[in-house]
Design an enzyme around this catalytic site. Structure first.
Site, PDB file in Angstrom:
ATOM      1  N   ASP A   1       0.712   5.412   0.431  1.00 40.53           N
ATOM      2  CA  ASP A   1      -0.190   6.400   1.006  1.00 40.53           C
ATOM      3  C   ASP A   1      -0.575   7.467  -0.011  1.00 40.53           C
ATOM      4  O   ASP A   1       0.009   7.562  -1.095  1.00 40.53           O
ATOM      5  CB  ASP A   1       0.473   7.078   2.217  1.00 40.53           C
ATOM      6  CG  ASP A   1       0.644   6.126   3.387  1.00 40.53           C
ATOM      7  OD1 ASP A   1      -0.136   5.161   3.488  1.00 40.53           O
ATOM      8  OD2 ASP A   1       1.564   6.352   4.206  1.00 40.53           O
TER       9      ASP A   1
ATOM     10  N   ARG B   1       0.849  -1.189   0.000  1.00 43.91           N
ATOM     11  CA  ARG B   1       0.000   0.000   0.000  1.00 43.91           C
ATOM     12  C   ARG B   1       0.887   1.242   0.000  1.00 43.91           C
ATOM     13  O   ARG B   1       1.801   1.348   0.822  1.00 43.91           O
ATOM     14  CB  ARG B   1      -0.891   0.021   1.242  1.00 43.91           C
ATOM     15  CG  ARG B   1      -1.885  -1.112   1.304  1.00 43.91           C
ATOM     16  CD  ARG B   1      -2.698  -1.062   2.584  1.00 43.91           C
ATOM     17  NE  ARG B   1      -3.458   0.171   2.711  1.00 43.91           N
ATOM     18  CZ  ARG B   1      -4.400   0.368   3.637  1.00 43.91           C
ATOM     19  NH1 ARG B   1      -4.662  -0.585   4.502  1.00 43.91           N
ATOM     20  NH2 ARG B   1      -5.059   1.499   3.703  1.00 43.91           N
TER      21      ARG B   1
ATOM     22  N   ARG C   1       8.478   7.656   5.871  1.00 47.20           N
ATOM     23  CA  ARG C   1       8.321   9.091   6.119  1.00 47.20           C
ATOM     24  C   ARG C   1       8.655   9.437   7.573  1.00 47.20           C
ATOM     25  O   ARG C   1       9.191  10.503   7.870  1.00 47.20           O
ATOM     26  CB  ARG C   1       6.905   9.532   5.750  1.00 47.20           C
ATOM     27  CG  ARG C   1       6.655   9.493   4.240  1.00 47.20           C
ATOM     28  CD  ARG C   1       5.184   9.487   3.906  1.00 47.20           C
ATOM     29  NE  ARG C   1       4.544  10.722   4.367  1.00 47.20           N
ATOM     30  CZ  ARG C   1       3.220  10.884   4.404  1.00 47.20           C
ATOM     31  NH1 ARG C   1       2.415   9.889   4.039  1.00 47.20           N
ATOM     32  NH2 ARG C   1       2.709  12.024   4.809  1.00 47.20           N
TER      33      ARG C   1
END
Length: 267
Positions: free
Chosen positions: A71, A69, A217
């Site tokens: 973001d 996945r 991140r």
């Protein structure tokens, strides 16, 4: 009569499943206009757009399953998904197939390849390595807007690389994970974590067997704290060992993050 009909339907369903051929699809996308890869009820995703394009071109319902996945706003230079279809006759002309799919897709999504694989091949679980890059630049540049993060103060690369090496000594990265995620483990094996200079900016490259949600991140935000001398490189150890997200740095913006590599032993 009803029971017999149910049995017949069940048998047809099983036969259809056995006849299906599985394919890996390799693509790249600019994530700016999408709420990540995974389909959602109230937002446009890359997966939703790709499924519609494949269903249109292949003339049967197609559901893809991605290698992971990404973001909202995150880009992918290399991404894999798998899907199953009953009719494989279209695969004979590979070049025409790719052109047909790409003509239906918007300009910010591009299909690079479609590869027939064995029936149990899995885009997510069979991936042995994933790599990300995070791009930062220090001078205003309209051509990097949305593709790199503009940072005012230049951090100390040597300090950040000292801290980055420490990451490879650990496996539990709960402190960098988004809260309330449904995963069985927060363990990851990081094999590369390095900052390099690129033009008027810097790039962080990280490789691991798997990643947690928001992990890269959060790592970048924490390493920048080291680079701006807010904490010492060795403080990374205490942050990791605490297993608390609140002890790590702020997550950096999504615009500078790219999934760059996904590796499978059989591709």
């Amino acid at each position: 009569m009803l029971a017999g009909a149910n049995i017949t339907t069940f048998k047809r369903s099983n036969i259809t499943t056995l006849l299906k051929q599985r394919y890996f699809i390799e693509l790249a996308y600019n994530g700016t206009n999408y709420h990540g890869w995974q389909s959602q009820h109230n937002a446009v995703s890359v997966q939703e757009v790709l499924n519609k394009a494949l269903s249109t071109v292949l003339r049967e319902p197609v559901e893809t399953l991605g290698c992971g996945r990404t973001d909202t706003g995150v880009h992918a230079k290399e991404f894999f998904a798998h899907f199953d279809v009953v009719d494989s006759s279209w695969f004979i002309d590979h070049g025409t197939l790719l052109r047909s799919i790409n003509s239906v897709l918007p300009n910010d999504i591009a299909v690079k390849n479609i590869i027939p694989v064995h029936k149990t091949a899995h885009a997510r679980f069979d991936a042995t390595l994933r790599s990300y890059e995070y791009h930062i630049h220090f001078e205003k540049d309209p051509f990097k807007n949305g593709y790199s993060w503009l940072l005012r103060d230049v951090p100390d690369l040597e300090l950040m690389n000292r801290a980055a090496k420490i990451l490879m000594e650990y496996t539990d990265f709960s402190c960098f994970s988004k809260s309330n995620t449904q995963v069985k483990t927060n363990n990851c094996i990081i094999t590369r974590a390095e900052w390099t200079r690129e033009g008027n900016g810097i790039v962080f490259t990280i490789s691991a067997d798997r990643f947690l949600r928001n992990m890269v991140r959060a790592i970048v935000g924490t390493l920048l704290m080291v680079g701006h001398k807010e904490i010492e490189p060795e403080a990374i150890r205490d942050i990791i060992q605490s297993k608390k997200r609140g002890n790590a740095g702020t997550s950096v913006p999504a615009c500078g993050l790219y999934l760059t590599e996904v590796h499978y032993n059989y591709l």
